[in-house]
Scaffold this motif. Sequence first.
Motif, PDB file in Angstrom:
ATOM      1  N   LEU A 270       0.841  -1.192   0.000  1.00  0.00           N
ATOM      2  CA  LEU A 270       0.000   0.000   0.000  1.00  0.00           C
ATOM      3  C   LEU A 270       0.879   1.247   0.000  1.00  0.00           C
ATOM      4  O   LEU A 270       1.736   1.414   0.871  1.00  0.00           O
ATOM      5  CB  LEU A 270      -0.898  -0.008   1.235  1.00  0.00           C
ATOM      6  CG  LEU A 270      -1.867   1.172   1.406  1.00  0.00           C
ATOM      7  CD1 LEU A 270      -2.863   1.225   0.272  1.00  0.00           C
ATOM      8  CD2 LEU A 270      -2.587   1.047   2.752  1.00  0.00           C
ATOM      9  N   ASP A 271       0.685   2.106  -0.991  1.00  0.00           N
ATOM     10  CA  ASP A 271       1.449   3.351  -1.042  1.00  0.00           C
ATOM     11  C   ASP A 271       0.511   4.521  -1.331  1.00  0.00           C
ATOM     12  O   ASP A 271      -0.718   4.352  -1.413  1.00  0.00           O
ATOM     13  CB  ASP A 271       2.556   3.286  -2.106  1.00  0.00           C
ATOM     14  CG  ASP A 271       2.030   2.907  -3.488  1.00  0.00           C
ATOM     15  OD1 ASP A 271       0.821   3.128  -3.743  1.00  0.00           O
ATOM     16  OD2 ASP A 271       2.811   2.408  -4.321  1.00  0.00           O
ATOM     17  N   ALA A 272       1.066   5.735  -1.486  1.00  0.00           N
ATOM     18  CA  ALA A 272       0.244   6.945  -1.669  1.00  0.00           C
ATOM     19  C   ALA A 272      -0.594   6.864  -2.936  1.00  0.00           C
ATOM     20  O   ALA A 272      -1.738   7.329  -2.970  1.00  0.00           O
ATOM     21  CB  ALA A 272       1.147   8.180  -1.709  1.00  0.00           C
ATOM     22  N   THR A 273      -0.029   6.255  -3.991  1.00  0.00           N
ATOM     23  CA  THR A 273      -0.779   6.136  -5.245  1.00  0.00           C
ATOM     24  C   THR A 273      -2.036   5.308  -5.064  1.00  0.00           C
ATOM     25  O   THR A 273      -3.089   5.605  -5.643  1.00  0.00           O
ATOM     26  CB  THR A 273       0.108   5.522  -6.338  1.00  0.00           C
ATOM     27  OG1 THR A 273       1.281   6.319  -6.494  1.00  0.00           O
ATOM     28  CG2 THR A 273      -0.640   5.446  -7.664  1.00  0.00           C
ATOM     29  N   ASP A 274      -1.934   4.252  -4.245  1.00  0.00           N
ATOM     30  CA  ASP A 274      -3.094   3.396  -4.005  1.00  0.00           C
ATOM     31  C   ASP A 274      -4.206   4.152  -3.282  1.00  0.00           C
ATOM     32  O   ASP A 274      -5.393   3.951  -3.562  1.00  0.00           O
ATOM     33  CB  ASP A 274      -2.682   2.175  -3.185  1.00  0.00           C
ATOM     34  CG  ASP A 274      -1.761   1.245  -3.954  1.00  0.00           C
ATOM     35  OD1 ASP A 274      -2.000   1.065  -5.162  1.00  0.00           O
ATOM     36  OD2 ASP A 274      -0.805   0.726  -3.357  1.00  0.00           O
ATOM     37  N   TYR A 275      -3.838   5.025  -2.354  1.00  0.00           N
ATOM     38  CA  TYR A 275      -4.845   5.833  -1.669  1.00  0.00           C
ATOM     39  C   TYR A 275      -5.607   6.724  -2.660  1.00  0.00           C
ATOM     40  O   TYR A 275      -6.837   6.816  -2.627  1.00  0.00           O
ATOM     41  CB  TYR A 275      -4.192   6.707  -0.597  1.00  0.00           C
ATOM     42  CG  TYR A 275      -3.820   5.982   0.664  1.00  0.00           C
ATOM     43  CD1 TYR A 275      -4.796   5.550   1.553  1.00  0.00           C
ATOM     44  CD2 TYR A 275      -2.491   5.740   0.983  1.00  0.00           C
ATOM     45  CE1 TYR A 275      -4.461   4.889   2.726  1.00  0.00           C
ATOM     46  CE2 TYR A 275      -2.141   5.085   2.154  1.00  0.00           C
ATOM     47  CZ  TYR A 275      -3.127   4.658   3.021  1.00  0.00           C
ATOM     48  OH  TYR A 275      -2.797   3.995   4.170  1.00  0.00           O
ATOM     49  N   VAL A 276      -4.864   7.385  -3.545  1.00  0.00           N
ATOM     50  CA  VAL A 276      -5.485   8.277  -4.520  1.00  0.00           C
ATOM     51  C   VAL A 276      -6.355   7.494  -5.496  1.00  0.00           C
ATOM     52  O   VAL A 276      -7.496   7.875  -5.793  1.00  0.00           O
ATOM     53  CB  VAL A 276      -4.407   9.075  -5.279  1.00  0.00           C
ATOM     54  CG1 VAL A 276      -5.038   9.910  -6.391  1.00  0.00           C
ATOM     55  CG2 VAL A 276      -3.629   9.966  -4.325  1.00  0.00           C
ATOM     56  N   THR A 277      -5.818   6.367  -6.004  1.00  0.00           N
ATOM     57  CA  THR A 277      -6.566   5.559  -6.966  1.00  0.00           C
ATOM     58  C   THR A 277      -7.849   5.015  -6.350  1.00  0.00           C
ATOM     59  O   THR A 277      -8.917   5.035  -6.984  1.00  0.00           O
ATOM     60  CB  THR A 277      -5.694   4.399  -7.472  1.00  0.00           C
ATOM     61  OG1 THR A 277      -4.498   4.920  -8.054  1.00  0.00           O
ATOM     62  CG2 THR A 277      -6.441   3.582  -8.513  1.00  0.00           C
ATOM     63  N   LEU A 278      -7.741   4.525  -5.113  1.00  0.00           N
ATOM     64  CA  LEU A 278      -8.923   3.986  -4.443  1.00  0.00           C
ATOM     65  C   LEU A 278      -9.963   5.074  -4.205  1.00  0.00           C
ATOM     66  O   LEU A 278     -11.163   4.874  -4.452  1.00  0.00           O
ATOM     67  CB  LEU A 278      -8.521   3.332  -3.130  1.00  0.00           C
ATOM     68  CG  LEU A 278      -9.661   2.711  -2.314  1.00  0.00           C
ATOM     69  CD1 LEU A 278     -10.321   1.586  -3.096  1.00  0.00           C
ATOM     70  CD2 LEU A 278      -9.141   2.199  -0.966  1.00  0.00           C
ATOM     71  N   ALA A 279      -9.534   6.252  -3.720  1.00  0.00           N
ATOM     72  CA  ALA A 279     -10.471   7.352  -3.481  1.00  0.00           C
ATOM     73  C   ALA A 279     -11.123   7.790  -4.782  1.00  0.00           C
ATOM     74  O   ALA A 279     -12.324   8.116  -4.814  1.00  0.00           O
ATOM     75  CB  ALA A 279      -9.746   8.526  -2.828  1.00  0.00           C
ATOM     76  N   TRP A 280     -10.367   7.814  -5.859  1.00  0.00           N
ATOM     77  CA  TRP A 280     -10.884   8.200  -7.169  1.00  0.00           C
ATOM     78  C   TRP A 280     -11.955   7.223  -7.639  1.00  0.00           C
ATOM     79  O   TRP A 280     -13.054   7.614  -8.041  1.00  0.00           O
ATOM     80  CB  TRP A 280      -9.713   8.245  -8.149  1.00  0.00           C
ATOM     81  CG  TRP A 280     -10.041   8.797  -9.513  1.00  0.00           C
ATOM     82  CD1 TRP A 280     -11.266   9.193  -9.979  1.00  0.00           C
ATOM     83  CD2 TRP A 280      -9.123   9.012 -10.586  1.00  0.00           C
ATOM     84  NE1 TRP A 280     -11.184   9.634 -11.275  1.00  0.00           N
ATOM     85  CE2 TRP A 280      -9.870   9.530 -11.669  1.00  0.00           C
ATOM     86  CE3 TRP A 280      -7.744   8.798 -10.728  1.00  0.00           C
ATOM     87  CZ2 TRP A 280      -9.282   9.841 -12.888  1.00  0.00           C
ATOM     88  CZ3 TRP A 280      -7.154   9.118 -11.948  1.00  0.00           C
ATOM     89  CH2 TRP A 280      -7.912   9.632 -13.011  1.00  0.00           C
ATOM     90  N   PHE A 281     -11.632   5.917  -7.577  1.00  0.00           N
ATOM     91  CA  PHE A 281     -12.577   4.898  -8.047  1.00  0.00           C
ATOM     92  C   PHE A 281     -13.826   4.861  -7.170  1.00  0.00           C
ATOM     93  O   PHE A 281     -14.955   4.762  -7.666  1.00  0.00           O
ATOM     94  CB  PHE A 281     -11.892   3.531  -8.069  1.00  0.00           C
ATOM     95  CG  PHE A 281     -12.789   2.414  -8.495  1.00  0.00           C
ATOM     96  CD1 PHE A 281     -13.377   2.397  -9.749  1.00  0.00           C
ATOM     97  CD2 PHE A 281     -13.064   1.353  -7.629  1.00  0.00           C
ATOM     98  CE1 PHE A 281     -14.209   1.363 -10.147  1.00  0.00           C
ATOM     99  CE2 PHE A 281     -13.901   0.317  -8.016  1.00  0.00           C
ATOM    100  CZ  PHE A 281     -14.472   0.319  -9.283  1.00  0.00           C
ATOM    101  N   VAL A 282     -13.634   4.939  -5.846  1.00  0.00           N
ATOM    102  CA  VAL A 282     -14.783   4.905  -4.941  1.00  0.00           C
ATOM    103  C   VAL A 282     -15.685   6.118  -5.155  1.00  0.00           C
ATOM    104  O   VAL A 282     -16.910   6.019  -5.031  1.00  0.00           O
ATOM    105  CB  VAL A 282     -14.296   4.813  -3.486  1.00  0.00           C
ATOM    106  CG1 VAL A 282     -15.447   5.046  -2.513  1.00  0.00           C
ATOM    107  CG2 VAL A 282     -13.668   3.453  -3.224  1.00  0.00           C
TER     108      VAL A 282
END
Length: 324
Positions: A270-282
């Motif tokens: 889990l890294d910063a990119t995953d946080y952004v991608t997950l928030a974007w998709f959700v």
Amino acid sequence: MSEPFTSGSEDPPTLIRRIRDRASTENWDVVVALTDLPLHADGHTVVVDVQRGHGLALLSLPSLGGLRLPTKARQAVEEVVLGLVDPEAGGDEENRRRRPLPAPLAGRIVPIHPHPAGDEDAADLRYVVGGRRGRLRVLGGMVRANRPWRLVPGLSKALAAALATGAVATVNSTVWSLAEALSTPRLVIATAGSLATMIGWLIVDAQLWHRPSKSSPEARQRARLYNASTIVTVGIGVLVCYVGLMVINFVWALFILNDRVFASMTRSPLDATDYVTLAWFVASVATVGGALGSGLESDEAIRAAAYSKREQDRRRRLRSDHGD
């Protein structure tokens, strides 16, 4: 003074006659009427109609655009009044038609130019806005009058449904895997699809689409302009909601996600990119949930959020006149 216009008096000649009758009744020397209606005549968008013989003018505020409207309106009114009280503006009708208004109105406020008024019109001098840039300014003025930022608090039930959807999706391991696997183009497509779904649902469910009452070209042009302003107004409000959901989902993910659990499910750290991608998709998933939740809102609540008070009254009178 403020006076509502009925749905059947949206053409400049009718408005000019009403203004002239009111000026005669009140014994006014100079009258400048401001309206938030977009006015059309002879295939052109009217900025101002002037009748110098009676000392009156009709100014359409949407033609001044959506930026710096108070300043532009003050300048336009000032120039119109100066033109009406100018002693040199007197004389016969032909002289009044040929003599333009002061330069600021004709160039520096908005891209407008003089246009001869038809024989059936009550005005002896008319300025119109032309070209794609002019039409965009009129559209911007109409959207500003609708105040699209009010759509966000006006959709409380839809936002509640979107937040609930986002909260559940953020802790779903299947959503993690999907977000991890999605490429940026697919995320953009998901964003566009969710926004289009929300905008379309609001417009259809609340019956915001405007249909021309007549088959004339001007009525169809007016309907296209109203519908374009509705789409842009609702689109801005939905986009603001989308960005807000994305930020909330990002903060929620920071507190909820666990590195080891996420890695065990997605087989990647889990890294910063995953946080952004997950928030974007959700946010895209939650927006679709919000579209379904908007069905819980009453049509009047959505119209109140999407339109100004005057526009609500005008559309209510239109529906009443046509028995809809």
